[in-house]
Scaffold this active site. Structure first.
Site, PDB file in Angstrom:
ATOM      1  N   HIS A 116       0.827  -1.220   0.000  1.00  0.00           N
ATOM      2  CA  HIS A 116       0.000   0.000   0.000  1.00  0.00           C
ATOM      3  C   HIS A 116       0.860   1.269   0.000  1.00  0.00           C
ATOM      4  CE1 HIS A 116       0.471  -0.325   4.511  1.00  0.00           C
ATOM      5  NE2 HIS A 116       0.564   0.976   4.395  1.00  0.00           N
TER       6      HIS A 116
ATOM      7  N   ASP B 242       0.215  -7.870   1.652  1.00  0.00           N
ATOM      8  CA  ASP B 242       0.474  -6.436   1.561  1.00  0.00           C
ATOM      9  C   ASP B 242       1.975  -6.144   1.585  1.00  0.00           C
ATOM     10  OD1 ASP B 242      -0.074  -3.731   1.321  1.00  0.00           O
ATOM     11  OD2 ASP B 242      -0.222  -3.419   3.486  1.00  0.00           O
TER      12      ASP B 242
ATOM     13  N   SER C 203       4.732   2.806   7.747  1.00  0.00           N
ATOM     14  CA  SER C 203       4.437   1.590   6.995  1.00  0.00           C
ATOM     15  C   SER C 203       5.629   1.177   6.142  1.00  0.00           C
ATOM     16  CB  SER C 203       3.225   1.803   6.087  1.00  0.00           C
ATOM     17  OG  SER C 203       2.046   1.891   6.837  1.00  0.00           O
TER      18      SER C 203
END
Length: 374
Positions: A118, A148, A222
């Site tokens: 993402h 992911d 992230s």
């Protein structure tokens, strides 16, 4: 003089004996650590984590992405005539450039970087900034939507890489450090503990086995590193649970062993190779578990079987209750799914089950998950 020495002899001897006893049994009173005492400072944890940060931080990179997005059209463009004019480019849909931030981890000196999918999804340009000030454009080697994760590559020399830890040995209460690029601040380190392991059922990814931590993780973290007190990689910071958008003490990291396996597959095969058994399962109800004298929260019942799949070929049938795979409990099914996915196609596994009240074991050869879609 002789009488004075005779008088002082016993007090001196007694004082020396007392000093020896104190040094031997109570070294802490004098600020001395006994070399044979296992309760030393090092066993209780360091007062500073600077050495761990110095080891891990150079391998953590900041990621800046740019992508062009089309702005949402007003409702009036639902009119068929306006839609026709738009498609003919007589009316042009407005576009804007969207910038976003994230982090990544240099895994090997060839320039391969692990991050979250993402972070770089649909990006037109991916710029990687190193701690030493260098920067480079990154190429996407491959992605895995089901975890992911994404693998990038940069072409730079003399890259610092991170030391890989063992998340299977991580325990609740262990000190961890999160290193990343929160809010675009650049390299930032936060400290906390492991709050839980094996978190799943959150519906964030297909294969969930998250490490939960209270180390502050914010937007921009992230893809960054979650390391232990020695600077060894335990996980890739993936998500936060938050009502405000900022850290609220619940951060989730993908275990490093899973991430490294995904990365290796993408580099070697261009895709992720996952094992497949060919069954649809559900956790067994508590009443059913009790009737078969099975442990609570362990056991899955086969609801359907893929015809001609590995389970079907092995002799498994609908209604079988699977309790273990290779002597490992299956839990509510998530552990079993992760285990089979991590097993290479062609390998054999032993499945423990209960059929009509009888316990038995069946061997099955794991297939390729791609066969499930054929």
């Amino acid at each position: 003089m002789k009488e004075l020495l005779e008088f002082l002899r016993w007090p001196v001897v007694c004082g020396l004996l007392a000093a020896i006893i104190i040094l031997d049994h109570f070294p802490d009173l004098l600020g001395i650590n006994n070399a044979n005492d296992t309760r030393s400072v090092s066993s209780q944890g360091p007062y500073s984590y600077a050495q761990a940060v110095q080891q891990a931080a150079p391998a953590v990179v900041n990621i800046h992405t740019r992508k062009t997005v089309k702005q949402k059209l007003p409702a009036l463009y639902n009119d068929p005539i306006l839609r026709y004019l738009l498609q003919k480019n007589i009316i042009r849909q407005k576009e804007r450039v969207q910038n976003s931030l994230g982090s990544g981890i240099i895994i090997n000196p060839n320039g391969y970087i692990l991050t979250n999918n993402h972070v770089i999804k649909d990006a037109d340009k991916i710029l990687v900034l190193l701690q030493d000030g260098r920067e480079a454009l990154a190429k996407v080697i491959g992605i895995d939507r089901e975890t992911d994760l994404a693998v990038l590559k940069i072409d730079l020399n003399e890259l610092e890489t991170i030391t890989i830890g063992d998340p299977s040995q991580a325990m609740v209460g262990d000190v961890v450090l999160a290193i990343g690029n929160p809010y675009g601040f650049g390299h930032t380190v936060t400290q906390g503990i492991i709050s839980a392991t094996g978190r799943h059922g959150l519906e964030l990814t297909t294969y969930e086995n998250f490490i939960q931590t209270d180390a502050a993780i914010n937007p921009g973290n992230s893809g960054g590193a979650l390391v232990d007190a020695r600077g060894r990689l335990l996980g890739i910071s993936t998500a936060i649970q938050s009502n405000s958008g900022g850290s609220q003490g619940i951060g989730l990291a993908t275990p490093s062993d899973l991430a490294i396996r995904i990365m290796s597959d993408i580099i070697e095969y261009g895709k992720v190779i996952r094992g497949w058994l060919g069954v649809n399962v559900e956790p067994i109800p508590a009443a059913t578990a009790q009737s078969y004298n099975l442990p609570v929260n362990n056991g899955i019942i086969i609801m359907d079987i893929h015809r001609g799949g590995p389970a079907d070929n092995s002799g498994l049938i609908k209604g079988d209750i699977i309790t273990g795979i290779n002597n490992q409990p299956v839990g509510n099914g998530q552990a079993a799914m992760n285990f089979i996915a991590a097993t290479r196609p062609g390998e054999e596994v032993v499945i423990d089950l209960v059929r009509e009240g009888q316990t038995m074991s069946i061997s099955a050869v794991v297939g390729n998950k791609e066969d499930a879609t054929e």
